[in-house]
Structure formats: C-alpha cells, structure tokens
Design an enzyme around this catalytic site. Structure first.
Site, PDB file in Angstrom:
ATOM      1  N   LEU A 104       0.877  -1.168   0.000  1.00 21.18           N
ATOM      2  CA  LEU A 104       0.000   0.000   0.000  1.00 21.18           C
ATOM      3  C   LEU A 104       0.915   1.219   0.000  1.00 21.18           C
ATOM      4  O   LEU A 104       1.963   1.211   0.665  1.00 21.18           O
ATOM      5  CB  LEU A 104      -0.880   0.012   1.256  1.00 21.18           C
ATOM      6  CG  LEU A 104      -1.966  -1.065   1.347  1.00 21.18           C
ATOM      7  CD1 LEU A 104      -2.678  -0.992   2.703  1.00 21.18           C
ATOM      8  CD2 LEU A 104      -2.982  -0.916   0.229  1.00 21.18           C
ATOM      9  N   ASP A 105       0.508   2.252  -0.724  1.00 20.77           N
ATOM     10  CA  ASP A 105       1.319   3.478  -0.766  1.00 20.77           C
ATOM     11  C   ASP A 105       1.493   4.063   0.637  1.00 20.77           C
ATOM     12  O   ASP A 105       0.680   3.813   1.534  1.00 20.77           O
ATOM     13  CB  ASP A 105       0.615   4.567  -1.595  1.00 20.77           C
ATOM     14  CG  ASP A 105       0.403   4.148  -3.024  1.00 20.77           C
ATOM     15  OD1 ASP A 105       1.129   3.277  -3.502  1.00 20.77           O
ATOM     16  OD2 ASP A 105      -0.512   4.726  -3.661  1.00 20.77           O
ATOM     17  N   TYR A 106       2.496   4.921   0.750  1.00 20.63           N
ATOM     18  CA  TYR A 106       2.778   5.662   1.982  1.00 20.63           C
ATOM     19  C   TYR A 106       1.507   6.370   2.476  1.00 20.63           C
ATOM     20  O   TYR A 106       1.191   6.370   3.653  1.00 20.63           O
ATOM     21  CB  TYR A 106       3.864   6.689   1.637  1.00 20.63           C
ATOM     22  CG  TYR A 106       4.505   7.393   2.779  1.00 20.63           C
ATOM     23  CD1 TYR A 106       5.341   6.714   3.662  1.00 20.63           C
ATOM     24  CD2 TYR A 106       4.319   8.765   2.965  1.00 20.63           C
ATOM     25  CE1 TYR A 106       5.969   7.383   4.700  1.00 20.63           C
ATOM     26  CE2 TYR A 106       4.946   9.441   3.998  1.00 20.63           C
ATOM     27  CZ  TYR A 106       5.764   8.742   4.864  1.00 20.63           C
ATOM     28  OH  TYR A 106       6.377   9.401   5.885  1.00 20.63           O
TER      29      TYR A 106
END
Ligand code: URA
Length: 251
Positions: A104-106
């Site tokens: 999952l992205d930051y």
C-alpha cells in the site's frame, strides 16, 4: 506441527480440503491416522501421527504466521527502510519472519496481510488469481454517472487499460465524493491513477478488503491474527494438485 489439532482443521490447514469437505472425507472413511480409519469428526491428530487420505500421506501443516494489519498513513510497506521512515516492520516487531503481501502506498491506509508463507503470498499476488481488493476513496469533486460508467468499463492508463472496476457510490457532493472501488489487478498506484485519469484527485484512500479479509474495526496501526475461517478462505487460492505437486488439495 507442535500441538495436537482436530483432524478437519489439520486437513484444512494442510490445504487438502475445506473443513466441511474434510468432515465429509472423514465420515466417508477416506482418512486414516496411523493406519486406522478415523471416522469420528472430533478426532485429534497428535504431532507425530501420520495422516493419509485415500492412502496418500498428507504433509503436516507448517507453523506459519498470518496477520492482518490496519496500515496507518505515513508508514512504508516494507520491513526495513534505509531512509529511516516508519515501516510496517516496526508495527509487527517481534515477528521478524513475516513480510507484507503486496504493498500500500505511503499515503494509503488499511488492510494489509503479512505472512511468512511465501507460497501463498506468491499466489495471492499472481495476476492469474486476481484477488479482489476493495478501496474506499474520498475524491475531490462531484463524480458523475458517466465517470462511474468509465470506471466500470475500464480506464486507459499509461501502462495499459485497467480492467473494469466494481463501483459503489456512497456520497456525491460538490466538493467531494466517497466511493468504494473493487479491483482485482494490483498495479502501482492503480486506484489513484484511475481517478486522476477521470479528473478526480484522491484525497484519502483506505483498503477495506483484501480477498476474504475485511478490515472491520481494527484500529490503525494494530495487528491481529487471522481467524480459522479467514485462513481457510485464503487456502482456496492455492493451486489445484494437477498443476502443483507441493499442495495436497482434493477436489
Ligand atoms: N492503489 C493505489 O493507488 N494505492 C494503493 O496504495 C493501493 C492501490
């Protein structure tokens, strides 16, 4: 395997059958423990026992770890970060063998599976198995019915057309809309890019479901073990035996 375990659970964990199907195999006398047919549904398997189905030995399930995390915002989906940012590894401190399944992205929060089961992780990420993932997206602006249709038909992205998404619109206002989007691909920043392509930047993104795993009310930054039912549902993503000699699954 270090502890005794119910026979149907043993068979489900070993990837042979669902617990229900395992009960049917047991009742049909197709399962033996140490050479004796085991017809009692509650039968326990001891760590040293030999279990066979239709005469074929079943490898005991490994002691593997499966965790669901609610990944908070501002955390990198990696076990160690050379740049010193907060990592999901720090949130599962003490379980050094697990690793995140996908990323999952930051700036994305939500459901993240961590495990030390490399084989299952590989299958879950393989495009052929196409695990459904649902994201709740808060987006800028008013989402029109035509834009919903475009998302459902598949948006053209720079790395090729994204497959059609399932879309559930929860709120539409002038400044912002809230949408649940389900995709089965896992391309880099896919959901953000899909919404950017139709002119609605994402303001907040949370993954609420990964395959059979639902985020539910797990607080941000918390981790829980998967339930037996969830584990069983994940096991269904293993390949059938004809293509993989390493798995035991019966049809
Ligand atoms: N899609 C995105 O854009 N970001 C994620 O983190 C996951 C899916």
């Amino acid at each position: 395997m270090q502890q005794s375990i119910r026979l149907n659970k043993f068979l489900a964990r070993a990837g042979v059958a669902s617990r229900r199907h395992a009960d049917e195999l047991i009742a049909a006398g197709r399962v033996s423990i140490d050479g004796k047919a085991a017809r009692e549904l509650g039968t326990m398997v001891e760590p040293a026992s030999e279990v066979r189905v239709d005469g074929a030995p079943v490898a005991p399930p490994e002691e593997l770890t499966y965790l669901l995390m609610n990944k908070p915002l501002g955390v990198v989906t990696t076990m160690h970060d050379p740049q010193g940012r907060r990592t999901v590894g720090q949130l599962v401190n003490g379980r050094p063998r697990v690793f995140p399944v996908g990323r999952l992205d930051y700036a994305t929060a939500g459901a993240l599976l961590l495990t030390d089961d490399g084989e299952l992780a590989h299958r879950l990420l393989h495009p052929r198995f196409g695990v459904d993932k649902t994201y709740r997206a808060e987006i800028g602006g008013r989402l029109s019915p035509d834009e919903v249709r475009r998302l459902m038909e598949g948006i053209s992205l720079e790395d090729g057309r994204a497959a059609g998404a399932k879309v559930r619109v929860l709120a539409v206002r002038r400044e912002r809309s809230v949408v649940d989007v389900t995709i089965h691909e896992g391309r880099n920043r896919q959901v953000r890019r899909m919404f950017e392509a139709i002119g609605h930047p994402i303001l907040a993104l949370t993954r609420t479901r990964f395959g059979p795993l639902r985020l539910g009310s797990l607080p941000a930054g918390h981790v829980r073990a998967l339930t037996e039912k969830e584990l069983e549902a994940l096991q269904r993503h293993r390949r059938p035996p004809a293509q993989s000699p390493r798995t035991n699954r019966l049809r």
